[in-house]
Design a protein around this motif. Structure first.
Motif, PDB file in Angstrom:
ATOM      1  N   LEU A 213       0.825  -1.206   0.000  1.00 50.80           N
ATOM      2  CA  LEU A 213       0.000   0.000   0.000  1.00 50.80           C
ATOM      3  C   LEU A 213       0.858   1.253   0.000  1.00 50.80           C
ATOM      4  O   LEU A 213       1.927   1.290   0.606  1.00 50.80           O
ATOM      5  N   SER A 214       0.376   2.283  -0.654  1.00 54.42           N
ATOM      6  CA  SER A 214       1.015   3.593  -0.554  1.00 54.42           C
ATOM      7  C   SER A 214       0.658   4.201   0.796  1.00 54.42           C
ATOM      8  O   SER A 214      -0.206   3.689   1.522  1.00 54.42           O
ATOM      9  N   LEU A 215       1.296   5.300   1.129  1.00 46.84           N
ATOM     10  CA  LEU A 215       0.983   5.978   2.383  1.00 46.84           C
ATOM     11  C   LEU A 215      -0.483   6.406   2.401  1.00 46.84           C
ATOM     12  O   LEU A 215      -1.193   6.182   3.393  1.00 46.84           O
ATOM     13  N   ASP A 216      -0.955   7.003   1.318  1.00 49.48           N
ATOM     14  CA  ASP A 216      -2.345   7.440   1.267  1.00 49.48           C
ATOM     15  C   ASP A 216      -3.303   6.271   1.435  1.00 49.48           C
ATOM     16  O   ASP A 216      -4.321   6.385   2.129  1.00 49.48           O
ATOM     17  N   GLU A 217      -2.984   5.146   0.801  1.00 51.44           N
ATOM     18  CA  GLU A 217      -3.846   3.969   0.901  1.00 51.44           C
ATOM     19  C   GLU A 217      -3.846   3.406   2.322  1.00 51.44           C
ATOM     20  O   GLU A 217      -4.879   2.940   2.810  1.00 51.44           O
ATOM     21  N   THR A 218      -2.707   3.457   2.973  1.00 54.93           N
ATOM     22  CA  THR A 218      -2.625   2.962   4.347  1.00 54.93           C
ATOM     23  C   THR A 218      -3.432   3.843   5.289  1.00 54.93           C
ATOM     24  O   THR A 218      -4.181   3.344   6.140  1.00 54.93           O
ATOM     25  N   VAL A 219      -3.291   5.141   5.139  1.00 53.28           N
ATOM     26  CA  VAL A 219      -4.064   6.080   5.960  1.00 53.28           C
ATOM     27  C   VAL A 219      -5.554   5.864   5.728  1.00 53.28           C
ATOM     28  O   VAL A 219      -6.347   5.826   6.679  1.00 53.28           O
ATOM     29  N   ASP A 220      -5.945   5.706   4.481  1.00 49.41           N
ATOM     30  CA  ASP A 220      -7.352   5.486   4.155  1.00 49.41           C
ATOM     31  C   ASP A 220      -7.864   4.197   4.796  1.00 49.41           C
ATOM     32  O   ASP A 220      -8.993   4.156   5.301  1.00 49.41           O
ATOM     33  N   ALA A 221      -7.041   3.154   4.785  1.00 52.63           N
ATOM     34  CA  ALA A 221      -7.447   1.879   5.386  1.00 52.63           C
ATOM     35  C   ALA A 221      -7.694   2.039   6.885  1.00 52.63           C
ATOM     36  O   ALA A 221      -8.664   1.489   7.434  1.00 52.63           O
ATOM     37  N   VAL A 222      -6.835   2.795   7.556  1.00 54.49           N
ATOM     38  CA  VAL A 222      -7.009   3.007   8.993  1.00 54.49           C
ATOM     39  C   VAL A 222      -8.237   3.880   9.264  1.00 54.49           C
ATOM     40  O   VAL A 222      -9.015   3.602  10.187  1.00 54.49           O
ATOM     41  N   LEU A 223      -8.429   4.909   8.457  1.00 59.11           N
ATOM     42  CA  LEU A 223      -9.609   5.767   8.637  1.00 59.11           C
ATOM     43  C   LEU A 223     -10.909   4.986   8.436  1.00 59.11           C
ATOM     44  O   LEU A 223     -11.905   5.225   9.138  1.00 59.11           O
ATOM     45  N   LYS A 224     -10.904   4.047   7.518  1.00 60.16           N
ATOM     46  CA  LYS A 224     -12.093   3.206   7.321  1.00 60.16           C
ATOM     47  C   LYS A 224     -12.345   2.326   8.534  1.00 60.16           C
ATOM     48  O   LYS A 224     -13.496   2.103   8.925  1.00 60.16           O
ATOM     49  N   LEU A 225     -11.277   1.832   9.141  1.00 62.19           N
ATOM     50  CA  LEU A 225     -11.427   1.049  10.362  1.00 62.19           C
ATOM     51  C   LEU A 225     -11.964   1.909  11.504  1.00 62.19           C
ATOM     52  O   LEU A 225     -12.793   1.456  12.289  1.00 62.19           O
ATOM     53  N   VAL A 226     -11.475   3.137  11.582  1.00 57.42           N
ATOM     54  CA  VAL A 226     -11.961   4.057  12.614  1.00 57.42           C
ATOM     55  C   VAL A 226     -13.465   4.253  12.469  1.00 57.42           C
ATOM     56  O   VAL A 226     -14.228   4.169  13.452  1.00 57.42           O
ATOM     57  N   GLU A 227     -13.912   4.499  11.244  1.00 52.07           N
ATOM     58  CA  GLU A 227     -15.345   4.700  11.019  1.00 52.07           C
ATOM     59  C   GLU A 227     -16.138   3.435  11.341  1.00 52.07           C
ATOM     60  O   GLU A 227     -17.200   3.495  11.980  1.00 52.07           O
ATOM     61  N   ALA A 228     -15.617   2.281  10.905  1.00 56.13           N
ATOM     62  CA  ALA A 228     -16.328   1.031  11.147  1.00 56.13           C
ATOM     63  C   ALA A 228     -16.407   0.688  12.631  1.00 56.13           C
ATOM     64  O   ALA A 228     -17.430   0.183  13.103  1.00 56.13           O
ATOM     65  N   ARG A 229     -15.348   0.968  13.358  1.00 58.96           N
ATOM     66  CA  ARG A 229     -15.298   0.602  14.776  1.00 58.96           C
ATOM     67  C   ARG A 229     -15.950   1.634  15.696  1.00 58.96           C
ATOM     68  O   ARG A 229     -16.477   1.279  16.747  1.00 58.96           O
ATOM     69  N   SER A 230     -15.874   2.910  15.326  1.00 58.36           N
ATOM     70  CA  SER A 230     -16.338   3.959  16.246  1.00 58.36           C
ATOM     71  C   SER A 230     -17.450   4.819  15.709  1.00 58.36           C
ATOM     72  O   SER A 230     -18.115   5.528  16.471  1.00 58.36           O
ATOM     73  N   GLY A 231     -17.617   4.829  14.385  1.00 52.52           N
ATOM     74  CA  GLY A 231     -18.607   5.709  13.792  1.00 52.52           C
ATOM     75  C   GLY A 231     -18.098   7.097  13.507  1.00 52.52           C
ATOM     76  O   GLY A 231     -18.792   7.925  12.915  1.00 52.52           O
ATOM     77  N   VAL A 232     -16.840   7.386  13.896  1.00 57.51           N
ATOM     78  CA  VAL A 232     -16.247   8.703  13.686  1.00 57.51           C
ATOM     79  C   VAL A 232     -15.669   8.768  12.286  1.00 57.51           C
ATOM     80  O   VAL A 232     -14.891   7.904  11.880  1.00 57.51           O
ATOM     81  N   ARG A 233     -16.049   9.802  11.544  1.00 58.95           N
ATOM     82  CA  ARG A 233     -15.570   9.963  10.166  1.00 58.95           C
ATOM     83  C   ARG A 233     -14.564  11.084  10.054  1.00 58.95           C
ATOM     84  O   ARG A 233     -14.607  12.051  10.800  1.00 58.95           O
ATOM     85  N   ALA A 234     -13.679  10.952   9.080  1.00 59.83           N
ATOM     86  CA  ALA A 234     -12.712  12.019   8.797  1.00 59.83           C
ATOM     87  C   ALA A 234     -13.440  13.202   8.193  1.00 59.83           C
ATOM     88  O   ALA A 234     -14.417  13.019   7.470  1.00 59.83           O
TER      89      ALA A 234
END
Length: 234
Positions: A213-234
């Protein structure tokens, strides 16, 4: 992954990120914190700060009791703005000093000192209790913030991690640079693994492998996990 995310507000959210050397956790954590409007805590910088403080005072790092006492007395000031994190000891800016090879070569002696770990983990847990923070390092998902709604193990293939660290330190990822970096990365991970767990995900911890993964793709993957786990969106 749960069907419905936990009900967490951004101001209370804790994102815990673990990972081995060169996995990109510091850069990813800063980017994630900035995207979410959260604070950022680099726990590795805390161990490096103790290392710097001990060396500045001429303390033998093998004197575990004395070093642990220094850690308890450490006048550490950490700025948690992900856009410009700061590290100071007794008012002295040491952000650059703690990234030198001198500190990198010595920090394992500090990170494996159980007295130091106890003190710094307590400080890290105090930050976690305040919420609104992305915390990265070792043992974050299991010891520092085991109840965080978002817990991520960020990993990558060893050759990829070595290449990344070589680029960071030497400005090149050719074989010479990689070999010069190998001891710092592999030995540090081996040493730290004696007191911390960061290679295998504990129950409930999501894994993000950034090898391809590129850096952007890695950040996006973590942000998606944040939303899925907590409901908090970027």
């Amino acid at each position: 992954m749960p069907d419905t995310p936990a009900d967490v507000s951004a101001q209370d959210l804790v994102v815990a990120i673990d990972g081995p050397s060169g996995s990109g956790k510091s850069t990813v954590a800063r980017r994630v914190a900035a995207a979410l409007g959260l604070r950022y805590l680099d726990t590795g910088a805390m161990y490096r700060a103790v290392t710097w403080w001990a060396l500045e005072q001429g303390v033998d790092l093998a004197d575990t009791e004395r070093v642990a006492q220094l850690a308890r007395e450490l006048p550490l000031e950490l700025g948690t703005d992900p856009a410009a994190p700061t590290v100071a000891v007794a008012g002295t800016d040491i952000a650059a000093a703690i990234r030198t090879s001198r500190i990198s070569a010595a920090v394992s002696a500090i990170a494996t000192n159980l007295g130091v770990r106890a003190e710094l983990v307590a400080r890290q847990q105090a930050v976690a209790r305040e919420g609104g923070v992305v915390i990265e390092g070792r043992d974050i998902t299991t010891v520092v913030a085991p109840d965080a709604p978002v817990r991520v193990l960020l990993t990558a293939d060893e050759r990829v991690r070595l290449s990344r660290r070589a680029l960071e330190v030497h400005g090149s990822d050719d074989e010479t640079a990689v070999d010069a970096t190998r001891d710092q990365v592999v030995r540090r991970d081996a040493d730290d693994a004696t007191v911390a767990s960061f290679h295998e995900a504990a129950d409930g911890v999501d894994v993000v492998d950034s090898s391809l993964l590129s850096l952007d793709e890695t950040v996006d993957a973590v942000l998606k996990l944040v939303e899925a786990r907590s409901g908090v969106r970027a």
